[in-house]
Design a protein around this motif. Sequence first.
Motif, PDB file in Angstrom:
ATOM      1  N   THR A  30      36.731  44.156  36.533  1.00 21.30           N
ATOM      2  CA  THR A  30      35.328  44.830  36.966  1.00 21.30           C
ATOM      3  C   THR A  30      34.681  44.967  35.660  1.00 21.30           C
ATOM      4  OG1 THR A  30      36.185  46.907  36.606  1.00 21.30           O
ATOM      5  CG2 THR A  30      36.470  46.060  38.713  1.00 21.30           C
ATOM      6  N   SER A  83      32.678  42.381  40.203  1.00 21.33           N
ATOM      7  CA  SER A  83      34.110  42.728  40.451  1.00 21.33           C
ATOM      8  C   SER A  83      34.567  41.469  40.903  1.00 21.33           C
ATOM      9  CB  SER A  83      34.061  43.701  41.736  1.00 21.33           C
ATOM     10  OG  SER A  83      35.301  43.972  41.915  1.00 21.33           O
ATOM     11  N   SER A  84      35.773  41.154  40.433  1.00 18.97           N
ATOM     12  CA  SER A  84      36.653  39.733  40.814  1.00 18.97           C
ATOM     13  C   SER A  84      38.030  40.323  41.201  1.00 18.97           C
ATOM     14  CB  SER A  84      36.532  38.757  39.587  1.00 18.97           C
ATOM     15  OG  SER A  84      37.454  37.769  39.966  1.00 18.97           O
ATOM     16  N   THR A  85      38.368  39.511  42.412  1.00 15.75           N
ATOM     17  CA  THR A  85      39.906  39.806  42.856  1.00 15.75           C
ATOM     18  C   THR A  85      40.683  38.718  42.781  1.00 15.75           C
ATOM     19  OG1 THR A  85      39.038  39.130  45.064  1.00 15.75           O
ATOM     20  CG2 THR A  85      38.891  41.508  44.149  1.00 15.75           C
ATOM     21  N   ALA A 131      41.364  38.962  37.932  1.00 13.05           N
ATOM     22  CA  ALA A 131      40.763  40.089  38.400  1.00 13.05           C
ATOM     23  C   ALA A 131      40.270  41.133  37.408  1.00 13.05           C
ATOM     24  CB  ALA A 131      42.007  40.745  39.270  1.00 13.05           C
TER      25      ALA A 131
END
Length: 167
Positions: free
Chosen positions: A135, A158-160, A133
Amino acid sequence: MTEEIQKNKGVSRRTVVKGAAWSVPVIAAAVATPLAAASTVDVGAFSLDGTCGVLGVLGPGFTIQAGPTTPLPAGTTITITGGGVANIGVFSITGGTANVNVLSPTSRSIVLTAPLAAGATLAARTTLSISVAFTLNGAATLPAGYTGTGGKSAGSVSSTLILCSAT
């Protein structure tokens, strides 16, 4: 009699000198204005975009594409800041020539050291994995004397942990 002679002479030297003194600033301003206007180069609609990359193949990062008719000048700077991680990784550059400067563990400055040809794309990719996760925000700044009408000078990634999105 002196007054009569003055009237018949026409314009006195004093009047000519006064008129010339007032015209110098006007002429100087008229000459300087086109030079000032010509000193700004419009590179057109360049674009900075975030990219998620391809898991295990290409890392996330940014691409910057020069407009269709004018190269991006050397000195164009992309400032990248990250959040959600202690370090945004090592950036590699493909498609152009640039220096990557480490400003802090979560920020980098990428500076073009040679112009990026019209229509060409430079990619700046990090070693971060999109399975983490985080940004990343990027902002492009043109050097003094350049403008980018219609340009897109900011992008993000952005990675979640599961999904990645980029603009």
